[in-house]
Design a protein around this motif. Structure first.
Motif, PDB file in Angstrom:
ATOM      1  N   LYS A   1       0.810  -1.225   0.000  1.00 21.80           N
ATOM      2  CA  LYS A   1       0.000   0.000   0.000  1.00 21.80           C
ATOM      3  C   LYS A   1       0.839   1.269   0.000  1.00 21.80           C
ATOM      4  CE  LYS A   1      -4.237  -1.876   2.051  1.00 21.80           C
ATOM      5  NZ  LYS A   1      -5.212  -1.784   3.163  1.00 21.80           N
ATOM      6  N   ILE A   2       1.978   1.231   0.678  1.00 25.70           N
ATOM      7  CA  ILE A   2       2.805   2.431   0.746  1.00 25.70           C
ATOM      8  C   ILE A   2       3.408   2.765  -0.611  1.00 25.70           C
ATOM      9  CG2 ILE A   2       4.906   3.419   1.798  1.00 25.70           C
ATOM     10  CD1 ILE A   2       4.254   1.920   4.335  1.00 25.70           C
ATOM     11  N   ALA A   3       3.506   1.768  -1.491  1.00 19.21           N
ATOM     12  CA  ALA A   3       4.026   2.025  -2.836  1.00 19.21           C
ATOM     13  C   ALA A   3       3.172   3.051  -3.574  1.00 19.21           C
ATOM     14  CB  ALA A   3       4.097   0.723  -3.632  1.00 19.21           C
ATOM     15  N   ASN A   4       1.912   3.190  -3.164  1.00 15.69           N
ATOM     16  CA  ASN A   4       1.049   4.192  -3.793  1.00 15.69           C
ATOM     17  C   ASN A   4       1.530   5.612  -3.531  1.00 15.69           C
ATOM     18  OD1 ASN A   4      -0.710   2.189  -4.762  1.00 15.69           O
ATOM     19  ND2 ASN A   4      -1.880   2.162  -2.860  1.00 15.69           N
ATOM     20  N   GLY A   5       2.392   5.770  -2.541  1.00 17.19           N
ATOM     21  CA  GLY A   5       2.962   7.080  -2.241  1.00 17.19           C
ATOM     22  C   GLY A   5       4.371   7.242  -2.778  1.00 17.19           C
ATOM     23  N   SER A   6       4.715   6.482  -3.813  1.00 15.87           N
ATOM     24  CA  SER A   6       6.089   6.468  -4.329  1.00 15.87           C
ATOM     25  C   SER A   6       6.558   7.827  -4.820  1.00 15.87           C
ATOM     26  CB  SER A   6       6.214   5.445  -5.459  1.00 15.87           C
ATOM     27  OG  SER A   6       5.375   5.785  -6.549  1.00 15.87           O
ATOM     28  N   GLU A   7       5.635   8.694  -5.197  1.00 17.43           N
ATOM     29  CA  GLU A   7       6.036  10.023  -5.668  1.00 17.43           C
ATOM     30  C   GLU A   7       6.793  10.798  -4.596  1.00 17.43           C
ATOM     31  OE1 GLU A   7       2.301  12.683  -5.777  1.00 17.43           O
ATOM     32  OE2 GLU A   7       1.529  10.658  -5.404  1.00 17.43           O
ATOM     33  N   PHE A   8       6.631  10.380  -3.332  1.00 19.59           N
ATOM     34  CA  PHE A   8       7.284  11.098  -2.247  1.00 19.59           C
ATOM     35  C   PHE A   8       8.553  10.417  -1.719  1.00 19.59           C
ATOM     36  CE2 PHE A   8       2.744  12.359  -1.788  1.00 19.59           C
ATOM     37  CZ  PHE A   8       2.905  13.686  -2.170  1.00 19.59           C
ATOM     38  N   PHE A   9       8.796   9.145  -2.099  1.00 19.43           N
ATOM     39  CA  PHE A   9       9.996   8.490  -1.583  1.00 19.43           C
ATOM     40  C   PHE A   9      10.886   7.868  -2.654  1.00 19.43           C
ATOM     41  CE2 PHE A   9       6.907   4.899  -1.496  1.00 19.43           C
ATOM     42  CZ  PHE A   9       7.654   3.910  -2.125  1.00 19.43           C
ATOM     43  N   LEU A  10      10.369   7.684  -3.866  1.00 24.52           N
ATOM     44  CA  LEU A  10      11.138   6.964  -4.885  1.00 24.52           C
ATOM     45  C   LEU A  10      12.390   7.720  -5.311  1.00 24.52           C
ATOM     46  CD1 LEU A  10      11.296   4.447  -6.621  1.00 24.52           C
ATOM     47  CD2 LEU A  10       9.930   5.617  -8.356  1.00 24.52           C
ATOM     48  N   SER A  11      12.321   9.026  -5.416  1.00 22.43           N
ATOM     49  CA  SER A  11      13.481   9.815  -5.829  1.00 22.43           C
ATOM     50  C   SER A  11      14.620   9.666  -4.829  1.00 22.43           C
ATOM     51  CB  SER A  11      13.093  11.292  -5.966  1.00 22.43           C
ATOM     52  OG  SER A  11      14.211  12.070  -6.340  1.00 22.43           O
ATOM     53  N   ALA A  12      14.283   9.719  -3.527  1.00 22.78           N
ATOM     54  CA  ALA A  12      15.304   9.571  -2.489  1.00 22.78           C
ATOM     55  C   ALA A  12      15.899   8.170  -2.530  1.00 22.78           C
ATOM     56  CB  ALA A  12      14.698   9.846  -1.118  1.00 22.78           C
ATOM     57  N   PHE A  13      15.061   7.168  -2.775  1.00 21.00           N
ATOM     58  CA  PHE A  13      15.540   5.788  -2.888  1.00 21.00           C
ATOM     59  C   PHE A  13      16.500   5.646  -4.067  1.00 21.00           C
ATOM     60  CE2 PHE A  13      15.215   1.603  -4.839  1.00 21.00           C
ATOM     61  CZ  PHE A  13      15.500   0.767  -3.767  1.00 21.00           C
ATOM     62  N   ASN A  14      16.077   6.140  -5.225  1.00 22.24           N
ATOM     63  CA  ASN A  14      16.905   6.016  -6.424  1.00 22.24           C
ATOM     64  C   ASN A  14      18.231   6.747  -6.284  1.00 22.24           C
ATOM     65  OD1 ASN A  14      15.181   4.371  -7.908  1.00 22.24           O
ATOM     66  ND2 ASN A  14      14.046   6.101  -8.767  1.00 22.24           N
ATOM     67  N   GLN A  15      18.225   7.867  -5.586  1.00 22.30           N
ATOM     68  CA  GLN A  15      19.459   8.618  -5.395  1.00 22.30           C
ATOM     69  C   GLN A  15      20.477   7.798  -4.611  1.00 22.30           C
ATOM     70  OE1 GLN A  15      20.380  11.471  -6.753  1.00 22.30           O
ATOM     71  NE2 GLN A  15      22.379  11.347  -5.736  1.00 22.30           N
ATOM     72  N   LYS A  16      20.010   7.112  -3.574  1.00 19.17           N
ATOM     73  CA  LYS A  16      20.898   6.247  -2.780  1.00 19.17           C
ATOM     74  C   LYS A  16      21.429   5.093  -3.616  1.00 19.17           C
ATOM     75  CE  LYS A  16      21.142   7.689   1.555  1.00 19.17           C
ATOM     76  NZ  LYS A  16      22.443   7.849   2.292  1.00 19.17           N
ATOM     77  N   ILE A  17      20.576   4.513  -4.450  1.00 20.42           N
ATOM     78  CA  ILE A  17      20.999   3.421  -5.329  1.00 20.42           C
ATOM     79  C   ILE A  17      22.089   3.910  -6.269  1.00 20.42           C
ATOM     80  CG2 ILE A  17      20.261   1.903  -7.212  1.00 20.42           C
ATOM     81  CD1 ILE A  17      19.243   0.987  -4.528  1.00 20.42           C
TER      82      ILE A  17
END
Length: 327
Positions: free
Chosen positions: A281-297
Motif C-alpha cells: 500500500k505504501i508504494a502508492n505514495g512512491s512520488e514522495f519516496f522513490l526519488s530519495a531511494f533512487n538517489q541512494k541506489i
C-alpha cells in the motif's frame, strides 16, 4: 453451502475426489487453479489460467471481514468467496487451490502460527489445509498450497512479464510490515549466503532497532510524531498531508526512501539482482519516496531497474497460482 450443492447448481454431473469439475461436454482444453489472497481484513479469490498465467475475466471476487471471528465463521466467508469466483469464471476444471497467506505460517504443512497481531487470534496452531479440506469437502490428495504473501507478490510480478523470468529479482512489500523475496529465473530463493535468513529483511538490524521499525507504516507514523509530536491514525492520513504540501510529511516519506535503500542495497549487491520491484500500500505514495531511494541506489553505483507495482493484489493471486504452474 456445501460445494457439491454449488456444483450441482452449475449443471456439473460429477464431483471428482480431487475437486476436478467435469461438465457434460468434457471439454478440458486448459488447466485452471483457484488463486486466493488472504490478508488480515480481506480475502480475494480469482481463477487463474495456469498455462498462460492469466486471470480469468470476471472471476475476481473480494470481501472484507473480521479475521478474529470464530474459525467456522471465517471459513464460511472463505468458502463463499471461492465459490463465487468459480461460478463467475465458468471454468471446466480446477486443478488446485493456491493460497497467499501472511506469516508466521508453516507454508509447507499448512499450520498457522499468527499470534498477538490482532488478526486470526483463533487460528493459532491450526492446520489451515485441513480446514480447507473440511469446508470445501476436498480429498486429502487435492493440491492445497500455501506461500508467503511477499513471495506471492514477487513471483506474480515476475510471471506477469515474461522478460522477468530470465532475471534475478528482489521484491519488497511496504505496508503494516516490510516483506521481501528473492527470485532467480522464476524460482524463490530463501536459503544460502546470497540472501538473508529465510529471505526476510524485516528483522535485519537497522539503526536503533530492526528494518521494519523504520520502513513500514509504523515507521512513517513514528517519524512524523518525532518531528511534530502529532499522532496520525494511519498511513493514508500521512499521504494526504504530503499531497497537501505538508513539508514534514514529505520529509518523512523521503527518509523512508533512504532507509529502504540502506536496508536493501547490501542484499541487492549480494544477490546480484538486476530488477527491484516495490509493492504494498505504501508504494502508492512512491512520488514522495522513490526519488530519495533512487538517489541512494545511484550513489552506491548499483545498476538495477526499479519498478513500482501497479497491481499488488493481482500479482499476489498470480504468484500464488504459480505454485501450480508445472504440476
Amino acid at each position: 453451502m456445501l460445494l457439491e450443492k454449488f456444483m450441482n447448481e452449475m449443471n456439473i454431473i460429477e464431483l471428482k475426489p480431487d475437486f476436478k469439475k467435469i461438465d457434460k461436454s468434457e471439454k478440458m482444453n486448459k488447466e485452471y487453479a483457484v488463486g486466493v489472497d488472504i490478508g488480515g481484513t480481506h480475502i480475494t479469490a480469482a481463477i487463474i489460467d495456469i498455462a498462460n498465467m492469466k486471470m480469468i475475466d470476471f472471476s475476481v471476487h473480494k470481501e472484507s471481514f473480521d479475521s478474529n471471528l470464530p474459525v467456522d465463521q471465517v471459513m464460511t466467508i472463505w468458502e463463499k468467496v471461492i465459490r463465487i469466483s468459480i461460478e463467475n469464471s465458468k471454468v471446466e476444471q480446477v486443478k488446485g487451490l493456491a493460497v497467499c497467506m501472511p506469516g508466521p505460517f508453516d507454508y509447507a504443512n499448512g499450520f498457522c502460527w499468527i499470534k498477538d497481531q490482532s488478526k486470526y487470534e483463533h487460528f493459532y496452531g491450526l492446520n489451515v489445509r485441513y480446514l480447507f479440506q473440511g469446508t470445501l469437502n476436498l480429498s486429502s490428495d487435492f493440491p492445497i498450497l500455501f506461500e508467503n504473501d511477499a513471495v506471492c507478490f514477487g513471483k506474480g510480478e515476475v510471471f506477469k512479464d515474461a522478460a522477468n523470468l530470465s532475471k534475478k529479482v528482489m521484491a519488497v512489500t511496504l505496508g503494516t510490515g516490510l516483506g521481501a523475496c528473492f527470485i532467480d529465473k522464476g524460482v524463490s530463493v530463501s536459503t544460502g549466503e546470497l540472501v538473508p535468513t529465510d529471505g526476510e529483511i524485516y528483522n535485519l538490524p537497522f539503526k536503533d532497532g530492526i528494518a521494519e521499525d523504520y520502513v513500514s507504516a509504523r515507521g512513517l507514523l513514528g517519524g512524523y510524531k518525532t518531528f511534530t509530536g502529532k499522532t496520525l491514525k494511519n498511513g493514508l492520513e500521512l499521504y494526504n498531508l504530503a499531497l497537501a504540501g505538508d513539508e514534514i510529511a514529505i520529509k518523512v516519506f523521503e527518509q523512508m526512501g533512504e532507509d529502504l535503500a540502506e536496508v536493501v542495497i547490501p542484499w541487492l549487491t549480494k544477490f546480484g539482482a538486476n530488477h527491484f520491484i516495490i509493492g504494498g500500500k505504501i508504494a502508492n505514495g512512491s512520488e514522495f519516496f522513490l526519488s530519495a531511494f533512487n538517489q541512494k541506489i545511484k550513489e552506491n553505483g548499483l545498476e538495477v531497474s526499479v519498478v513500482i507495482s501497479t497491481d499488488n493484489e493481482g500479482a499476489a493471486l498470480l504468484g500464488a497460482a504459480s505454485m501450480l504452474y508445472k504440476m
